[in-house]
Design a protein around this motif. Sequence first.
Motif: not given
Lengths: 121, 135
Positions: A18-20, A22-24, A26-27, A91, A94-95
């Motif tokens: 989930a953290e990965l 979120q990063r993707v 955000a990108g 988003l 995922t959150q």
Amino acid sequence: MEIFGVTDILLGRALGGAELRQRVIAGNIANVNTPGFRRSDVPFQQSLRDALASGDPARVGAARPQVVQDATTALRADGNNVDVDAEMARLAETQLLHGAVAGLLRDRIAMLRYVINEGRR
Amino acid sequence: MGLFDALRVSASGLAAERLRLDVIAGNLANANSTSGPDGQPFRKRMVVLQEAPAESGAVSGGVRVAAIADDPSPPRRVYDPSHPDADEQGYVTLPNVNPVGEMVDMIGASRAYEANVTAMKAAKDMALRTLDLLR
């Protein structure tokens, strides 16, 4: 018996996935105005599900989330295929998933602590 | 790992969109500037964005500004012989800025900025939840 079973390993992997993701996402959002940018996603739940079906903690531990570029959706005139509305939905998803997994993991840790204390609070 | 990177990625998006807003504000402010420091009429500027390379692995490192380029489209020419900057034929060269187009771009940049704020807030909330596991 192992202290951390397949469930804990699975939850840890799901949290990292989930953290990965979120990063993707955000990108993707950061690049919404970048010409030629293609969005990516992390479809890690399927690989986790397959590993879990095997019931082997080693396989669950080895399941790695993959970043996959999305070349299928329609492109804008500038070659960018980011849809902000869809990214915001992903988003939120995922959150929520991250929150659920973190909650489960916290309960598991609390239970473990209770057992280690021999039931004393 | 991931969540602090997500904060950085969103921060790069915020910086890029705010720079776009700055440049758009400059274009609007100079929409009627017939001469600049070099004596030439103002030219519309555009921010060129680029995907930032990832520090490690295949994940995007966010966005970065590749350049602030001048719009090559031709300037507007208006007949106004009484203008101090008019040429021998009485034409004034005005900037190639279209204020309506700038307003549209401004709304787009502002919305994209808000989306980056939301993504950053989500990453922060998730990081705090993960840190809660340690308590």
